[in-house]
Motif scaffolding. Sequence first.
Motif, PDB file in Angstrom:
ATOM      1  N   PRO A 664      73.525  20.837  48.676  1.00  0.00           N
ATOM      2  CA  PRO A 664      74.231  19.757  49.152  1.00  0.00           C
ATOM      3  C   PRO A 664      73.419  18.842  49.568  1.00  0.00           C
ATOM      4  O   PRO A 664      72.492  18.656  50.304  1.00  0.00           O
ATOM      5  N   GLY A 665      73.891  17.366  49.359  1.00  0.00           N
ATOM      6  CA  GLY A 665      73.172  16.348  49.559  1.00  0.00           C
ATOM      7  C   GLY A 665      71.932  15.874  48.428  1.00  0.00           C
ATOM      8  O   GLY A 665      71.474  14.670  48.687  1.00  0.00           O
ATOM      9  N   VAL A 666      71.746  16.512  47.493  1.00  0.00           N
ATOM     10  CA  VAL A 666      71.153  16.440  46.597  1.00  0.00           C
ATOM     11  C   VAL A 666      71.461  15.898  45.272  1.00  0.00           C
ATOM     12  O   VAL A 666      72.327  16.662  44.759  1.00  0.00           O
ATOM     13  N   GLU A 667      71.130  14.980  44.655  1.00  0.00           N
ATOM     14  CA  GLU A 667      71.595  14.383  43.355  1.00  0.00           C
ATOM     15  C   GLU A 667      70.189  14.897  42.046  1.00  0.00           C
ATOM     16  O   GLU A 667      69.299  14.569  42.512  1.00  0.00           O
ATOM     17  N   VAL A 668      70.746  15.620  41.253  1.00  0.00           N
ATOM     18  CA  VAL A 668      69.743  15.843  40.063  1.00  0.00           C
ATOM     19  C   VAL A 668      70.776  15.239  38.863  1.00  0.00           C
ATOM     20  O   VAL A 668      71.752  15.666  38.693  1.00  0.00           O
ATOM     21  N   ALA A 669      69.774  14.885  38.017  1.00  0.00           N
ATOM     22  CA  ALA A 669      70.077  14.259  36.608  1.00  0.00           C
ATOM     23  C   ALA A 669      68.833  14.384  35.760  1.00  0.00           C
ATOM     24  O   ALA A 669      67.654  14.618  35.955  1.00  0.00           O
ATOM     25  N   ILE A 670      69.331  14.441  34.481  1.00  0.00           N
ATOM     26  CA  ILE A 670      68.213  14.736  33.446  1.00  0.00           C
ATOM     27  C   ILE A 670      68.165  13.235  32.518  1.00  0.00           C
ATOM     28  O   ILE A 670      68.954  12.786  32.139  1.00  0.00           O
ATOM     29  N   SER A 671      66.886  13.128  32.369  1.00  0.00           N
ATOM     30  CA  SER A 671      66.532  11.883  31.386  1.00  0.00           C
ATOM     31  C   SER A 671      65.843  12.522  30.170  1.00  0.00           C
ATOM     32  O   SER A 671      64.705  13.250  30.237  1.00  0.00           O
ATOM     33  N   GLY A 672      66.630  12.412  28.997  1.00  0.00           N
ATOM     34  CA  GLY A 672      66.490  13.294  27.922  1.00  0.00           C
ATOM     35  C   GLY A 672      65.018  12.840  26.930  1.00  0.00           C
ATOM     36  O   GLY A 672      64.683  11.751  27.184  1.00  0.00           O
ATOM     37  N   LEU A 673      64.604  13.801  26.470  1.00  0.00           N
ATOM     38  CA  LEU A 673      63.091  13.733  25.814  1.00  0.00           C
ATOM     39  C   LEU A 673      63.528  13.079  24.214  1.00  0.00           C
ATOM     40  O   LEU A 673      64.540  13.527  23.593  1.00  0.00           O
ATOM     41  N   ASP A 674      62.574  12.283  23.665  1.00  0.00           N
ATOM     42  CA  ASP A 674      62.598  11.776  22.439  1.00  0.00           C
ATOM     43  C   ASP A 674      61.759  12.743  21.695  1.00  0.00           C
ATOM     44  O   ASP A 674      61.600  13.880  22.124  1.00  0.00           O
ATOM     45  N   GLU A 675      61.596  12.371  20.431  1.00  0.00           N
ATOM     46  CA  GLU A 675      61.043  13.296  19.415  1.00  0.00           C
ATOM     47  C   GLU A 675      59.490  13.451  19.766  1.00  0.00           C
ATOM     48  O   GLU A 675      58.784  14.103  19.296  1.00  0.00           O
ATOM     49  N   GLN A 676      59.113  12.367  20.767  1.00  0.00           N
ATOM     50  CA  GLN A 676      57.553  12.501  21.131  1.00  0.00           C
ATOM     51  C   GLN A 676      57.491  13.213  22.238  1.00  0.00           C
ATOM     52  O   GLN A 676      56.199  13.188  22.746  1.00  0.00           O
ATOM     53  N   GLY A 677      58.554  13.800  22.745  1.00  0.00           N
ATOM     54  CA  GLY A 677      58.445  14.299  24.250  1.00  0.00           C
ATOM     55  C   GLY A 677      58.436  13.289  25.265  1.00  0.00           C
ATOM     56  O   GLY A 677      57.806  13.734  26.441  1.00  0.00           O
ATOM     57  N   VAL A 678      58.719  12.078  25.122  1.00  0.00           N
ATOM     58  CA  VAL A 678      58.785  11.233  26.334  1.00  0.00           C
ATOM     59  C   VAL A 678      60.543  11.205  26.772  1.00  0.00           C
ATOM     60  O   VAL A 678      61.268  11.128  25.981  1.00  0.00           O
ATOM     61  N   ALA A 679      60.377  11.308  28.159  1.00  0.00           N
ATOM     62  CA  ALA A 679      61.687  11.097  28.866  1.00  0.00           C
ATOM     63  C   ALA A 679      62.142   9.824  28.773  1.00  0.00           C
ATOM     64  O   ALA A 679      61.874   8.785  29.451  1.00  0.00           O
ATOM     65  N   THR A 680      63.088   9.218  27.539  1.00  0.00           N
ATOM     66  CA  THR A 680      63.281   7.903  27.502  1.00  0.00           C
ATOM     67  C   THR A 680      65.033   7.799  27.671  1.00  0.00           C
ATOM     68  O   THR A 680      65.280   6.698  27.782  1.00  0.00           O
ATOM     69  N   GLY A 681      65.535   9.004  27.713  1.00  0.00           N
ATOM     70  CA  GLY A 681      67.148   8.863  28.017  1.00  0.00           C
ATOM     71  C   GLY A 681      67.564   8.335  29.354  1.00  0.00           C
ATOM     72  O   GLY A 681      66.986   8.325  30.343  1.00  0.00           O
ATOM     73  N   GLU A 682      68.673   7.831  29.241  1.00  0.00           N
ATOM     74  CA  GLU A 682      69.539   7.448  30.739  1.00  0.00           C
ATOM     75  C   GLU A 682      69.814   8.684  31.311  1.00  0.00           C
ATOM     76  O   GLU A 682      70.029   9.757  30.822  1.00  0.00           O
TER      77      GLU A 682
END
Length: 856
Positions: A664-682
């Motif tokens: 409770p009280g913590v927000e968690v979200a994911i920034s998706g990986l591109d093909e080069q393994g870099v987290a570029t997603g919203e």
Amino acid sequence: MKPKAVSPAELPPPGLDGLEPEWSRLVTTPTIDGVGRTWHVLDNQAADPAVTLLCVHGNPTWSYLWRDLLARAPSNVRVVAVDQLDMGFSERTGTVRRLAQRIEDLGALTDELGLTGPVVTVAHDWGGPISLGWAERHVGQVAGVVLMNTAVHQPEESHAPRIIRLVRTPGVLRRVCETTPIFIRGTMALTRPRVPRSVRDAYEAPYRSAERRSAIATFVEDIPLDDRHPSQWVLDRVAADLDLLADVPALLLWGPSDPVFSDLYLRDLAERLPKAETHRFIGAGHLTPEDADVASAVYAWLDRGSDPGSSVTPGQERVPMWAGIDRRADDEGVGIVEMGEGGKQTSRTFQEFADDVRRVAAGLSAFGVNRGDRVALLVPPGIDLAVCLYACWRMGAIVVVADAGLGVRGMGRALASADPAYLIGNTRALTVARTMRWPGVRISTEPIGSARRRALHVHKTLDELKDSGEDEPETTVPEPEDIAAVGFTSGATGPAKGVVYRHHQLEAQRDALIDLYSIGADDSFVAAFGPFALLGPALGIPSVVPEMKVTEPGSLSASALAEAARTVDATLVFASPAALANVVRTAGEMSAGQAAALQRARLLMSAGAPVPVSVLRSVTGIMPDAEMHTPYGMTEVLPVADISLAEIERLPGGDGVCVGRPVPGVEVAISGLDEQGVATGELAVIPHVVGEVCIRAPHMRDGYDNLWVTENDASRPEGWHRSGDVGHFDAQGRLWIEGRIGHVVTTPAGPVTPIGIEHAIADLPGVALAAVVGVGPRGTQRVVVVLEPTNRVPRAHLADEDLADRVRACVQSVDVSAVLVVPELPVDKRHNSKIDRTRIARWAERVLAGGRMGSP
């Protein structure tokens, strides 16, 4: 010194590594010296720039130093990198140009170029005072200041850099700087790692003869070493006039391994430029632009928005960290216990502990420790550490915590970065501090004889602080937004980072743990994990630190844990996975009374690394009434998520380690990986999208200490923390961790995360531990598996055909190129359980390229 022969400005020869010919131009300034002087300048000549970078080199470099800034400049940024007169490929004037003249020269050049602003000055070495002198005369044009390993003042009670004093020795200057290329080649030797021959040749290209090196000598001669030097008054004016730039944003990029401009000069500049952000590139030396990626740092800083820190405000009003101590200040029951060797116990009642904290807080204030001063605590977990910690917090000092698991070198780096004003430690720690010259006025937690006191430069002892604080009035308490602590990460995923917390963030963390685990006044706490050894007083419950080696969590035995639990009738136990594994192994050594003490526990918490389910199952036989929980988090924010063993047992199979749902009280979200393994997603919460785990919480860190680049990278979008962990949510909203983003293997088929594969392989008979690493260039890496068998092998070797086939059969979705077997996989010191995949990957790449097998 006698002026040398005149030679005209010229363009650099073609083919210099990384230098584009179209950047070079010659610019004549007709007013200089009454005869006009011609400069060589690198200029990308961007049209209608939003900002211009005015880059000024030091000695003995030239504008080539800034080639990366030119190569990577955005289309709306103009980069002008000058060769100072008599340097690089600019005109050799036949004059001696001192600091005042060089500032005038730069102004004449920018007038000729028509620079009207906004301008950001970028400078290194003795280009720093020259660029600042220019900025102070053009304040209306200046949008920012970037400085790298430079100085404007020799701090009191310090000496000028030894290497400069040595070169200035009579008879040495001309030989080292002018008649031979020793000085420039010595400068190149300071690069870390050493730059390629082609780059060294490029730096030497303008300085191929003694005549062309004349200004290298006069530049060194122009460094003021005393008040009689003709440039001293100019340097003093530059330093004094920095007040004119007080409202100008500044960025200090530093190589802390510089034998010329040490952190002493960094701290001086930071005090003079109150708007300055700082980043220390650990491992970098004098030539920061060669040793580190300063171009990315500069352009990220230009593109910055507001403060990249957490931006989390205090929110709800909370009681201070010492409220639990005050609440039980009249309680004569046992409050805190320290278990020593051979069953020795030391304890304090709540009343004694509260009194010690109050007296030490007052004693620190009386000694001269001020609110906001940094105090390093080099004290093993136990009573003294708890007293010092809460006393510092109570009187407003900032505690610096770097645990012994970092090793002497790692602790030295941490303390150099944090720069504490005071250092509290036992005599062993103070001996190391004296030997390694760690900063801070020294305070001993132990009584100390006069001879040793002098040898270790000890100013006070803990008992003396208590005595001096006995009759002192209550100290002024800090505000919730004041900085409370700089705690260093374990260093398991790179150099240890100083994580900054404010009081309200620590208070929120305490409250999150109380709420999550329903901790109440009837509980008591065994802390078999260093970071949590200090939590008991904040919770206002009895606490105990068991007997174990601080740097070896796996040294905790079942008997030691049980004896600790028995002293406080423990209901809560916190231990690392490595500690629990040894508790399980040694459970048979417990007496009946010890076994009974652990059976009273209602809750077990284990974190710091993935906790094997088999270990948790075994622990249930030792603590049958304890609910097993594995909170997920990190130094920057804990807890983030939580899961119990009962929930784990009900899980279907999955890729990685399930750490449960966000608390409770913590927000968690994911920034998706591109093909080069870099987290570029919203940022998103979409089932089965693999990416970087991003977190926002009231108890999240405020930022990183002297690591602006790291903080900026980890704080996107604003108010979030990019954890560096890779994972995904399942359809039920549970978070699964698949590894570290830096350990993702980038194959031609796409990114491969390691943890799920490692766990599948570790379940094979005969396999104790597995590491999955990538070998080869990013995007084309091959997957390599490195195993530690249950039966120790004498040396590393390629797996036999049967084992390799079994490994490939259990991970059929991934093409495994090679399987290697080692006696032992390297793990971190703090947790004894985080696999050092980076080190293993370097070793595997060397071995598979035909190198010596050795060991990782």
